[in-house]
Design a protein around this motif. Structure first.
Motif, PDB file in Angstrom:
ATOM      1  N   ILE A  39       9.823 -13.683 -42.183  1.00  0.00           N
ATOM      2  CA  ILE A  39      10.227 -13.428 -43.573  1.00  0.00           C
ATOM      3  C   ILE A  39      11.383 -12.436 -43.617  1.00  0.00           C
ATOM      4  O   ILE A  39      12.328 -12.600 -44.399  1.00  0.00           O
ATOM      5  CB  ILE A  39       9.021 -12.927 -44.413  1.00  0.00           C
ATOM      6  CG1 ILE A  39       7.970 -14.041 -44.528  1.00  0.00           C
ATOM      7  CG2 ILE A  39       9.469 -12.503 -45.806  1.00  0.00           C
ATOM      8  CD1 ILE A  39       6.714 -13.655 -45.292  1.00  0.00           C
ATOM      9  N   LEU A  40      11.322 -11.434 -42.755  1.00  0.00           N
ATOM     10  CA  LEU A  40      12.396 -10.433 -42.733  1.00  0.00           C
ATOM     11  C   LEU A  40      13.740 -11.084 -42.371  1.00  0.00           C
ATOM     12  O   LEU A  40      14.770 -10.779 -42.989  1.00  0.00           O
ATOM     13  CB  LEU A  40      12.061  -9.309 -41.746  1.00  0.00           C
ATOM     14  CG  LEU A  40      12.976  -8.096 -41.770  1.00  0.00           C
ATOM     15  CD1 LEU A  40      12.978  -7.433 -43.147  1.00  0.00           C
ATOM     16  CD2 LEU A  40      12.549  -7.072 -40.710  1.00  0.00           C
ATOM     17  N   VAL A  41      13.716 -11.986 -41.405  1.00  0.00           N
ATOM     18  CA  VAL A  41      14.956 -12.701 -41.046  1.00  0.00           C
ATOM     19  C   VAL A  41      15.456 -13.477 -42.267  1.00  0.00           C
ATOM     20  O   VAL A  41      16.656 -13.475 -42.584  1.00  0.00           O
ATOM     21  CB  VAL A  41      14.718 -13.649 -39.843  1.00  0.00           C
ATOM     22  CG1 VAL A  41      15.936 -14.536 -39.606  1.00  0.00           C
ATOM     23  CG2 VAL A  41      14.399 -12.847 -38.591  1.00  0.00           C
ATOM     24  N   ARG A  75      19.120 -21.372 -42.096  1.00  0.00           N
ATOM     25  CA  ARG A  75      19.063 -21.222 -43.554  1.00  0.00           C
ATOM     26  C   ARG A  75      17.931 -20.260 -43.894  1.00  0.00           C
ATOM     27  O   ARG A  75      16.820 -20.384 -43.352  1.00  0.00           O
ATOM     28  CB  ARG A  75      18.812 -22.574 -44.228  1.00  0.00           C
ATOM     29  CG  ARG A  75      19.998 -23.510 -44.141  1.00  0.00           C
ATOM     30  CD  ARG A  75      19.807 -24.744 -45.024  1.00  0.00           C
ATOM     31  NE  ARG A  75      20.769 -25.769 -44.628  1.00  0.00           N
ATOM     32  CZ  ARG A  75      20.461 -26.810 -43.855  1.00  0.00           C
ATOM     33  NH1 ARG A  75      19.233 -26.997 -43.434  1.00  0.00           N
ATOM     34  NH2 ARG A  75      21.398 -27.678 -43.515  1.00  0.00           N
ATOM     35  N   PRO A  76      18.184 -19.312 -44.809  1.00  0.00           N
ATOM     36  CA  PRO A  76      17.151 -18.320 -45.144  1.00  0.00           C
ATOM     37  C   PRO A  76      15.841 -18.951 -45.601  1.00  0.00           C
ATOM     38  O   PRO A  76      14.755 -18.483 -45.230  1.00  0.00           O
ATOM     39  CB  PRO A  76      17.782 -17.508 -46.279  1.00  0.00           C
ATOM     40  CG  PRO A  76      19.241 -17.736 -46.174  1.00  0.00           C
ATOM     41  CD  PRO A  76      19.435 -19.085 -45.545  1.00  0.00           C
ATOM     42  N   GLU A  77      15.953 -20.023 -46.389  1.00  0.00           N
ATOM     43  CA  GLU A  77      14.706 -20.612 -46.913  1.00  0.00           C
ATOM     44  C   GLU A  77      13.816 -21.147 -45.797  1.00  0.00           C
ATOM     45  O   GLU A  77      12.585 -21.157 -45.924  1.00  0.00           O
ATOM     46  CB  GLU A  77      14.986 -21.698 -47.957  1.00  0.00           C
ATOM     47  CG  GLU A  77      15.867 -22.840 -47.494  1.00  0.00           C
ATOM     48  CD  GLU A  77      17.330 -22.625 -47.862  1.00  0.00           C
ATOM     49  OE1 GLU A  77      17.799 -21.473 -47.764  1.00  0.00           O
ATOM     50  OE2 GLU A  77      17.999 -23.619 -48.224  1.00  0.00           O
ATOM     51  N   GLY A  83       7.640 -18.097 -42.558  1.00  0.00           N
ATOM     52  CA  GLY A  83       6.844 -16.871 -42.672  1.00  0.00           C
ATOM     53  C   GLY A  83       5.724 -17.002 -43.676  1.00  0.00           C
ATOM     54  O   GLY A  83       4.577 -16.615 -43.399  1.00  0.00           O
ATOM     55  N   ILE A  84       6.041 -17.569 -44.842  1.00  0.00           N
ATOM     56  CA  ILE A  84       5.014 -17.719 -45.887  1.00  0.00           C
ATOM     57  C   ILE A  84       3.919 -18.683 -45.401  1.00  0.00           C
ATOM     58  O   ILE A  84       2.723 -18.454 -45.621  1.00  0.00           O
ATOM     59  CB  ILE A  84       5.658 -18.204 -47.209  1.00  0.00           C
ATOM     60  CG1 ILE A  84       6.541 -17.092 -47.796  1.00  0.00           C
ATOM     61  CG2 ILE A  84       4.594 -18.618 -48.219  1.00  0.00           C
ATOM     62  CD1 ILE A  84       7.458 -17.552 -48.916  1.00  0.00           C
TER      63      ILE A  84
ATOM     64  N   VAL B 251       7.536  -8.498 -47.863  1.00  0.00           N
ATOM     65  CA  VAL B 251       7.975  -7.519 -46.848  1.00  0.00           C
ATOM     66  C   VAL B 251       7.820  -6.105 -47.395  1.00  0.00           C
ATOM     67  O   VAL B 251       7.319  -5.205 -46.701  1.00  0.00           O
ATOM     68  CB  VAL B 251       9.452  -7.786 -46.426  1.00  0.00           C
ATOM     69  CG1 VAL B 251       9.976  -6.633 -45.575  1.00  0.00           C
ATOM     70  CG2 VAL B 251       9.552  -9.086 -45.646  1.00  0.00           C
ATOM     71  N   GLY B 252       8.230  -5.910 -48.653  1.00  0.00           N
ATOM     72  CA  GLY B 252       8.110  -4.587 -49.268  1.00  0.00           C
ATOM     73  C   GLY B 252       6.670  -4.129 -49.348  1.00  0.00           C
ATOM     74  O   GLY B 252       6.344  -2.987 -48.998  1.00  0.00           O
ATOM     75  N   VAL B 253       5.786  -5.022 -49.779  1.00  0.00           N
ATOM     76  CA  VAL B 253       4.361  -4.665 -49.892  1.00  0.00           C
ATOM     77  C   VAL B 253       3.797  -4.304 -48.517  1.00  0.00           C
ATOM     78  O   VAL B 253       3.069  -3.312 -48.356  1.00  0.00           O
ATOM     79  CB  VAL B 253       3.557  -5.828 -50.528  1.00  0.00           C
ATOM     80  CG1 VAL B 253       2.060  -5.587 -50.393  1.00  0.00           C
ATOM     81  CG2 VAL B 253       3.923  -5.994 -51.991  1.00  0.00           C
TER      82      VAL B 253
END
Lengths: 133, 294
Positions: A39-41, A75-77, A83-84, B251-253
C-alpha cells in the motif's frame, strides 16, 4: 501427525496450541507488514503521479485479473489493490491456519468452527457477487 | 497530492488517538472522511473496515505471540460476529444513508457516554508486565497482569466439556449462548457502521462471559479481523472501496496505532479523553444534522 502417548494411553498430537498461536501470530505480523509495504508503494506512486484521492474521477474497480498487470506496469492502483487484497485475505488465512492446526491437534469441534467461519465468508462473497450481478 | 498527504495525516491521527484511548480507528475514520472530506458514508465505512482489519491483524499478532488472546473462544464467537457482519453488510445497502448516519450518531453518543463513565486504569506497578493497548475498537486496559499459562490437567482427570475448554487460566467461560447472540449484534453494528465492534464485544465477554478484561480486550481485537472481512468483501465486490482513499488512510492508521501502542503507557490520557468526548459529541450532532437534513 500423531504418535502414541504411552503413559496416558491417548494419542498425543505433535502440534500444540502454543505452536498454532505462534504460527498464526507470525502470519499476521508478516502479512500486515507486507500489505502495508504494498500500500505504501501505491501511495507513493499516487503522490508522485499527483493523483488527488478526492478528485480523480471514477475509482478504479477491483478486478483481480488486472492486478498483476497493473503491478508490473507500476501503476499505483495495482499496488493499492494488492495491499488491500492482502489485508482482507489475512484474517481468512488466519482462520485457515487455525482450522488446520485444530485438525492436527485432533480438536475436531474447533476445526468445524473454523470451517463454518470460512463458509460465512464464502457466503458473504457469493452474496456480494449476487448483489453486484 | 495534498489531499493524499492530508488523508494520511488524518489516518495517522485517528490511529494514534484511537490507540491511546483504546478505541479503534473506525469511530474516528468514518466522521473524518464523511464530514472532513465529503466521502459518501458507505465509501467511508468501507475504507474504515479496511483500516480496522489492518490494526486488528497487527494487534492480534502481538497478542497471540504473548498468549493474551484466547484463540479458542475468539474462533467460536467470531463465527457469530462474522454471521452478524454478513447480515449487517447486506442491510447497509438496503437502508437509506440518512438512517446509517443517524445510527452512527447514536453510536458516537453511546461511546461518549461510555468514556465519561469509564474509570481510569490503575498505574501499573513496576513488577507487573505491561502490554501495549490493543489496536482495535477497545476500551483501555485496567488489569495489567498477564494471565499465567494454563496448567496442564492430570492425565486421569475427566475430559472437560467444550465450554470448559474455552476458558483460560483462572477463569471459566459462562453464559456462552448469550455471548453468541451478542456477538451477532456486534457483527451487525461493525458491518453497518465500519467500526470494530469492540465497544460491544469487550463488555460482553468481560461482564457476561466472565473473561478477564485484558483477555477480553485482546480476544476482541483478534476477532475484529474476521468480522470486518466478512463485510469488507461485500463492500469490495460492490466497488465501494476507493483504493486512492483507502491506501493513505490505512497506512496512516497503521503508523498512528503503532506509535500509540508504544507511547500509551507514558501518557496520561485523562485530558485527551475529555477532549475526545467533546469531539465525539460535536461529531454526533453534525451526523444527526446530516441524517435529519438540517
Amino acid at each position: 501427525m500423531s504418535g502414541e502417548g504411552g503413559a496416558v494411553g491417548r494419542t498425543q498430537p505433535r502440534l500444540d496450541a502454543a505452536a498454532i498461536e505462534a504460527i498464526i501470530a507470525r502470519l499476521l505480523v508478516v502479512g500486515t507488514y507486507l500489505a502495508m509495504a504494498f500500500i505504501l508503494v501505491g501511495v507513493l506512486g499516487m503522490l508522485a503521479g499527483s493523483i488527488d484521492p478526492m478528485n480523480h474521477g471514477t475509482p478504479p474497480p477491483f478486478d483481480l485479473s488486472r492486478v498483476p498487470g497493473d503491478v508490473i506496469a507500476l501503476r499505483p492502483e495495482g499496488f493499492l489493490w494488492l495491499g488491500i487484497g492482502t489485508v482482507i485475505a489475512l484474517p481468512i488465512g488466519r482462520v485457515v491456519v487455525a482450522g488446520v492446526g485444530f485438525l492436527a491437534t485432533q480438536d475436531r469441534r474447533l476445526a468445524l468452527v473454523s470451517l463454518a467461519v470460512l463458509l460465512v465468508v464464502t457466503v458473504s462473497i457469493l452474496a456480494a457477487l449476487g448483489l453486484s450481478g | 497530492m495534498t489531499a493524499g498527504v492530508v488523508l494520511l495525516a488524518g489516518g495517522f491521527a485517528a490511529g494514534l488517538f484511537g490507540s491511546l484511548l483504546g478505541l479503534g480507528g473506525g469511530i474516528l475514520i468514518v466522521p473524518l472522511l464523511t464530514l472532513g472530506f465529503g466521502v459518501p458514508l458507505r465509501g467511508a465505512v468501507a475504507v474504515s473496515l479496511v483500516s480496522v482489519i489492518v490494526t486488528s491483524s497487527a494487534g492480534a499478532g502481538v497478542y497471540l505471540q504473548r498468549h493474551v488472546a484466547n484463540l479458542r473462544l475468539g474462533m467460536v464467537l467470531e463465527l457469530f460476529t462474522a454471521s452478524g457482519a454478513l447480515i449487517g453488510g447486506l442491510v447497509a445497502f438496503m437502508l437509506p444513508v440518512q438512517a446509517l448516519e443517524g445510527l452512527f450518531a447514536a453510536l458516537m453518543a453511546w461511546v461518549a457516554i461510555s468514556m465519561i463513565r469509564r474509570r481510569d486504569p490503575p498505574r501499573p506497578a513496576a513488577a507487573v508486565r505491561v502490554l501495549p493497548p490493543p489496536d482495535g475498537d477497545q476500551p483501555p486496559v485496567p488489569d495489567a497482569v498477564v494471565p499465567e499459562e494454563p496448567a496442564e490437567l492430570p492425565a486421569d482427570v475427566a475430559q472437560p466439556s467444550f465450554t470448559d475448554r474455552l476458558g483460560g487460566a483462572g477463569y471459566q467461560v459462562r453464559h456462552l449462548p448469550v455471548g453468541m447472540a451478542g456477538s451477532v449484534g456486534a457483527g451487525v453494528v461493525s458491518a453497518m457502521l465500519g467500526v470494530g465492534g469492540g465497544i460491544i464485544k469487550v463488555p460482553l465477554m468481560h461482564l457476561v462471559l466472565g473473561v478477564p478484561l485484558r483477555v477480553a480486550t485482546a480476544t476482541s481485537n483478534m476477532m475484529i479481523g474476521v468480522t470486518a472481512t466478512s463485510s469488507a468483501v461485500i463492500y469490495l465486490l460492490r466497488d465501494e472501496i476507493d483504493p486512492f482513499v483507502a491506501g493513505p488512510t490505512a497506512v496512516g492508521v497503521f503508523l498512528g496505532a503503532s506509535l500509540g501502542s508504544r507511547i500509551a503507557h507514558r501518557i496520561d490520557v485523562r485530558v485527551l479523553r475529555w477532549l475526545f468526548v467533546v469531539m465525539l459529541v460535536y461529531t454526533a450532532i453534525e451526523m444527526s444534522r446530516k441524517a435529519l437534513a438540517l
